[in-house]
Structure formats: C-alpha cells, structure tokens
Design a protein around this motif. Structure first.
Motif, PDB file in Angstrom:
ATOM      1  N   HIS A 199       0.818  -1.175  -0.001  1.00  0.00           N
ATOM      2  CA  HIS A 199       0.081   0.162   0.056  1.00  0.00           C
ATOM      3  C   HIS A 199       0.829   1.272  -0.078  1.00  0.00           C
ATOM      4  O   HIS A 199       1.909   0.963   0.297  1.00  0.00           O
ATOM      5  CB  HIS A 199      -1.073   0.164   1.203  1.00  0.00           C
ATOM      6  N   TYR A 204       2.905   1.946   6.100  1.00  0.00           N
ATOM      7  CA  TYR A 204       2.100   3.327   6.485  1.00  0.00           C
ATOM      8  C   TYR A 204       3.022   4.269   7.380  1.00  0.00           C
ATOM      9  O   TYR A 204       3.076   4.145   8.696  1.00  0.00           O
ATOM     10  CB  TYR A 204       0.974   2.974   7.132  1.00  0.00           C
ATOM     11  N   GLN A 207       1.811   6.766  10.168  1.00  0.00           N
ATOM     12  CA  GLN A 207       1.465   6.238  11.635  1.00  0.00           C
ATOM     13  C   GLN A 207       2.679   6.261  12.325  1.00  0.00           C
ATOM     14  O   GLN A 207       2.458   5.797  13.590  1.00  0.00           O
ATOM     15  CB  GLN A 207       0.825   4.878  11.793  1.00  0.00           C
ATOM     16  N   ARG A 211       2.531   5.208  16.242  1.00  0.00           N
ATOM     17  CA  ARG A 211       3.170   3.966  16.958  1.00  0.00           C
ATOM     18  C   ARG A 211       3.917   4.246  18.417  1.00  0.00           C
ATOM     19  O   ARG A 211       3.708   3.558  19.164  1.00  0.00           O
ATOM     20  CB  ARG A 211       4.083   3.350  15.776  1.00  0.00           C
ATOM     21  N   PHE A 230      -7.789  -3.852  11.055  1.00  0.00           N
ATOM     22  CA  PHE A 230      -7.304  -3.500   9.725  1.00  0.00           C
ATOM     23  C   PHE A 230      -5.798  -3.067  10.083  1.00  0.00           C
ATOM     24  O   PHE A 230      -5.351  -2.309   9.916  1.00  0.00           O
ATOM     25  CB  PHE A 230      -7.755  -2.056   9.433  1.00  0.00           C
ATOM     26  N   SER A 253      -8.288  -8.345   6.116  1.00  0.00           N
ATOM     27  CA  SER A 253      -8.684  -9.130   4.988  1.00  0.00           C
ATOM     28  C   SER A 253      -7.723  -9.732   3.812  1.00  0.00           C
ATOM     29  O   SER A 253      -8.005 -10.444   3.096  1.00  0.00           O
ATOM     30  CB  SER A 253      -9.859  -8.422   4.118  1.00  0.00           C
ATOM     31  N   PHE A 284     -15.793  -6.169   9.745  1.00  0.00           N
ATOM     32  CA  PHE A 284     -17.051  -5.941  10.367  1.00  0.00           C
ATOM     33  C   PHE A 284     -17.757  -7.244  10.741  1.00  0.00           C
ATOM     34  O   PHE A 284     -18.332  -7.332  11.785  1.00  0.00           O
ATOM     35  CB  PHE A 284     -17.889  -5.394   9.302  1.00  0.00           C
ATOM     36  N   ASP A 303      -7.938   1.110  12.566  1.00  0.00           N
ATOM     37  CA  ASP A 303      -7.514   1.978  11.362  1.00  0.00           C
ATOM     38  C   ASP A 303      -7.773   1.613  10.287  1.00  0.00           C
ATOM     39  O   ASP A 303      -7.186   0.983   9.155  1.00  0.00           O
ATOM     40  CB  ASP A 303      -5.774   1.716  11.549  1.00  0.00           C
ATOM     41  N   PRO A 304      -9.055   1.869   9.739  1.00  0.00           N
ATOM     42  CA  PRO A 304      -9.756   1.400   8.501  1.00  0.00           C
ATOM     43  C   PRO A 304      -9.230   2.206   7.149  1.00  0.00           C
ATOM     44  O   PRO A 304      -8.678   3.098   7.563  1.00  0.00           O
ATOM     45  CB  PRO A 304     -11.230   1.617   8.843  1.00  0.00           C
ATOM     46  N   PRO A 305      -9.404   1.431   6.481  1.00  0.00           N
ATOM     47  CA  PRO A 305      -9.026   2.524   4.975  1.00  0.00           C
ATOM     48  C   PRO A 305      -9.715   3.474   4.616  1.00  0.00           C
ATOM     49  O   PRO A 305     -10.754   3.632   5.679  1.00  0.00           O
ATOM     50  CB  PRO A 305      -9.530   1.282   3.797  1.00  0.00           C
TER      51      PRO A 305
HETATM   52  N1  SAH Z   1      -2.894  -0.102  10.443  1.00  0.00           N
HETATM   53  C1  SAH Z   1      -2.320  -0.564   9.201  1.00  0.00           C
HETATM   54  C2  SAH Z   1      -2.785   0.183   7.998  1.00  0.00           C
HETATM   55  C3  SAH Z   1      -4.047  -0.127   7.753  1.00  0.00           C
HETATM   56  S1  SAH Z   1      -4.734  -0.034   5.967  1.00  0.00           S
HETATM   57  C4  SAH Z   1      -0.735  -0.034   9.216  1.00  0.00           C
HETATM   58  O1  SAH Z   1      -0.653   0.827  10.254  1.00  0.00           O
HETATM   59  O2  SAH Z   1      -0.032  -0.490   8.686  1.00  0.00           O
HETATM   60  C5  SAH Z   1      -6.310  -0.371   6.036  1.00  0.00           C
HETATM   61  C6  SAH Z   1      -6.220  -2.080   6.021  1.00  0.00           C
HETATM   62  O3  SAH Z   1      -7.688  -2.692   6.047  1.00  0.00           O
HETATM   63  C7  SAH Z   1      -5.807  -2.614   4.720  1.00  0.00           C
HETATM   64  O4  SAH Z   1      -4.589  -3.570   5.163  1.00  0.00           O
HETATM   65  C8  SAH Z   1      -6.701  -3.363   4.146  1.00  0.00           C
HETATM   66  O5  SAH Z   1      -6.458  -4.619   3.568  1.00  0.00           O
HETATM   67  C9  SAH Z   1      -7.466  -3.607   5.334  1.00  0.00           C
HETATM   68  N2  SAH Z   1      -9.251  -4.070   5.137  1.00  0.00           N
HETATM   69  C10 SAH Z   1      -9.688  -3.223   4.036  1.00  0.00           C
HETATM   70  N3  SAH Z   1     -11.045  -3.563   4.320  1.00  0.00           N
HETATM   71  C11 SAH Z   1     -11.221  -4.661   5.078  1.00  0.00           C
HETATM   72  C12 SAH Z   1     -12.235  -5.293   5.584  1.00  0.00           C
HETATM   73  N4  SAH Z   1     -13.626  -5.064   5.342  1.00  0.00           N
HETATM   74  N5  SAH Z   1     -12.004  -6.244   6.824  1.00  0.00           N
HETATM   75  C13 SAH Z   1     -10.501  -6.243   6.991  1.00  0.00           C
HETATM   76  N6  SAH Z   1      -9.672  -5.753   6.561  1.00  0.00           N
HETATM   77  C14 SAH Z   1      -9.994  -4.856   5.629  1.00  0.00           C
END
Ligand code: SAH
Length: 398
Positions: A199, A204, A207, A211, A230, A253, A284, A303-305
C-alpha cells in the motif's frame, strides 16, 4: 511569453490564506501561452498572488507552489525545494534510529503532485500530476545528487493521475532493481516496506508518531490484551508486543499483508510470535462474531481504509465508521483504551469526534477523550489547507 490565470473576484481569499488548489470555476480567463504548465495567478484587482502548476482539463486547474512572483519549477527551483524538504526532515527526525521517512509531501513542501519516501537506501517517488512527467529526468538526477540512493523506484500506480489524463505507472527509475521488501528501522523496531506492491509507497509511514504513542500506552496499561483491526502488516501489533502486551489479535482481509506481517514479526526478536494471532477475514463480520462470543479486550486499534473517498459517499462512510467504533465499544473492558483513526480527508476532526461520541452513546459506554492523534512531522499540515490534515484519531478511555 508567460501564462496568466485571472481569478474571479473574491476567489483569491483562500489562496492568499494558504490553500494551494485553484478550481476551474475560480478562473475568469487565461492569458498568454496555454502550452505552459506553470502560471502566474492573478487576483481580480490585478495583483500577482502566486505561482502554480497548471493542467488544462483537471477540476483542480492549478496548484500553488510558491507565493514568490518569479518562482519556477525548473531544475534550480526543484533542487532548492527538495533540499529544503530534506533538510527539514534531517533537523526534525531522529535519523540514525529511524531510517525511513516521507521526504517530500506534495503541496505541503511546495512541490505539488510529488511524493518522495525514503526506506533505508531506497527512494520511492509518486508523481501524481502531469507537470512531473516532463520533469522526471530533472527529479531523478537531483535526487541522485542530493541523496545517492541505491534505488529509485516509482509508485505512480494511483487513480488520481487519471484526472490529468495519465496512466498509472510503476517500476525502476534508477539504480539497482529490487528483489524483496526493503528492511528499515523505526524507533528501535525493524519493519519491511513492500515498495513494489505494498500500500501507498510500501508502508504506513504516516502512523510513525502514533506507533510511539501506542507503545507508551501499552507500557502504561501493564499487560493489555490487544485487538488490532485493519492490521495490514501489523506494525501496530509489533509495537504492542514489543512494549509488553499480553497478547495481540490482528485482523485484516489481505493474505499478502498477513505474509508480510509474519516476516516483519520474525525480524523483531523481542516479539514472541506465540502471543500474536493474525486472522484473515472481514473486520465488520469478525467484530460481530467476537461480540456474540463475548470476547473482551483492553486496548483496541481501529485503522480502517479511507471509508469516505468522495462527498457522495459521506453518509455511507460515516455509518461504517460508526459501526466499527460501536463494535469496538462493545468489546472493550472497563479501564480499556481505544485508538481510533480516520484517514478520510473529507471527514474533519470535529465530525469524526461526533461519530465516536454517537457510537459510545449507542453502546451505552461513558467514555472520555484522552488524547488526539495525527500526522507526524514528515507529513506536515499546511495552514489554510484543511485537506492536508487527512489523518486524525483519538485515544478514547473506557
Ligand atoms: N494499520 C495499518 C494500516 C491499515 S490500512 C498499519 O498501520 O500499517 C487498512 C487495511 O484494512 C488494509 O490492510 C486492508 O487490507 C484492510 N481492509 C480493508 N477492508 C477490510 C475489511 N472489510 N476487513 C478487514 N480488513 C480490511
């Protein structure tokens, strides 16, 4: 012959206050050589207020790179801006301990459309706008002269390039080809940047300070049971384990993220892999399942997308933020702490805070806001440009 973009009355106000975007609707007329991709921005009263890069058909017609009348994005102009951006990072970041950082952050460094990230001796560039296509060689040469990287890799495989009629692009720009994820250090931990396929530019980086904040809270809480939702390559999970968490359950996922998470964990000998579980699935659904099972945690990271990617998705995205935060509230032990984030530029801090308040109310939990979370100094915010504060979060106490 120069190019001048004349603004409609009043449309200079946000620009003078620092906003770098000039939308097509703000321009009354263009004058001069329309082939040029740099322009003078002229207020309705005739004053030259900025210099900007230009794209003739993008909604964001121009992006300010300077308020100095003679400024140019030619070789010396690019070199001066790169040098300043790099010097600032050298002054502000713990080089030596940390070997990765964002060196150039687009408009916020006076280089609109350009991202440069460093992972050890590898530089990754993202060219988001058309003017960089013709300045590609100058950019590569300048980066080589300033930093002598082993590799310069391009990750311009992003959809926003389509606004300027550019195809996504990625690959080697200079130096040695890459054969594996790039190892680097941050705050005493070892991480991997999947520069080729990961990504963003591979990690990331934004963050970073969060961290560190997480590590401090883990130490403070004793031996919390942590849920990292996430997780991607589990950098938060690794911090938590290193700081003394009793256990970490990470959810994502993505199968490839899990593979890299396992490799990253193995690089940190103080992190016991027996304390870490990484489950693949839809967050979810998994959180609902945990609620049915009456699972409980002491520290939860969400930390969702980007859940609100455009204005039309606002309501749907806000509902999704509320859903996961409500579930986290229901899974939290008394005395626990939630780290909750939004990286949607369209959701400001106030609105995000309201979503968290609503989630806590629906879960019937009396929470406290303990701290604000945001972007590290290598991802600076620009005054007058609220969109530059895209990452925001809260530490919430239960
Ligand atoms: N916290 C991470 C970055 C998260 S980015 C860090 O600090 O490195 C968002 C992540 O959410 C991605 O890895 C993506 O694969 C995941 N993702 C997106 N939709 C998802 C879902 N519905 N369920 C689980 N994971 C999901």
């Amino acid at each position: 012959m120069t190019l001048k973009l004349h603004l409609k009355p009043g449309r200079e106000i946000p620009i003078v206050r620092g906003h770098p975007w000039i939308m097509s609707g703000a321009i009354s007329r263009a004058e001069g050589n329309r082939q040029l991709d740099e322009a003078d921005i002229i207020a309705a009263n005739g004053t030259l207020i900025a210099r900007a890069t230009v794209h003739p058909s993008s909604d964001i017609r121009a992006r300010v790179f300077s308020i100095e009348p003679g400024a140019q994005l030619d070789a010396p102009g690019i070199k001066a801006r790169l040098q300043l951006a790099i010097e600032r990072r050298q002054n502000w970041l713990p080089w030596g301990l940390d070997t990765a950082a964002r060196l150039v952050s687009s408009e916020c460094d006076g280089l609109p459309g350009l991202i440069v990230d460093r992972y050890a001796d590898v530089l990754v560039v993202q060219l988001l706008t058309a003017p960089w296509e013709s300045r590609r060689d100058i950019l590569i040469e300048t980066l080589q002269n300033l930093l002598h990287p082993k590799t310069i890799w391009e990750r311009s495989d992003v959809d926003i390039r389509r606004h300027e009629e550019l195809e996504p692009r990625k690959g080697l720009l200079a130096g040695a080809p890459l054969s594996a994820p790039v190892p680097f250090q941050e705050n005493g931990l070892r991480f991997l940047a999947d520069v080729e396929n990961g990504h963003k530019t591979g990690f990331y980086l934004d963050q970073r300070t969060n961290r560190q904040t997480l590590s401090r809270w883990i130490g403070q809480l004793g031996k919390p049971r942590v849920l990292n939702v996430f997780a991607y390559t589990d950098s938060f999970g690794i911090c938590a384990l290193n700081a003394g968490a009793k256990s970490v359950l990470s959810l994502d996922s993505s199968t490839s993220a899990k593979e890299l998470a396992d490799q990253q964990l193995a690089l940190n000998p103080d992190c016991d892999p027996a304390k870490r579980d990484y489950r693949l699935g839809d967050a979810f659904e998994l959180l609902r399942q945990f609620r049915e099972e009456k699972a409980r945690f002491d520290l939860i990271i969400l930390d969702p997308p980007k859940l609100v990617s455009r204005k039309a998705k606002m309501q749907q995205g806000l509902r999704a933020y509320k859903d996961i935060n409500l579930l986290a509230c229901q899974l939290m032990n008394a005395g626990g702490v939630l780290f909750t984030y939004s990286c949607s530029g369209l959701v400001d801090r106030d609105l995000f805070g309201k979503v968290i308040e609503g989630a806590a109310r629906d879960a019937r939990r009396a929470v406290q806001f303990l701290d604000n979370l945001g972007q590290p100094p290598d991802h600076p915010r620009k005054p007058g440009f609220p969109e530059s504060e895209y990452l925001k979060g809260f530490v919430v106490g239960f």
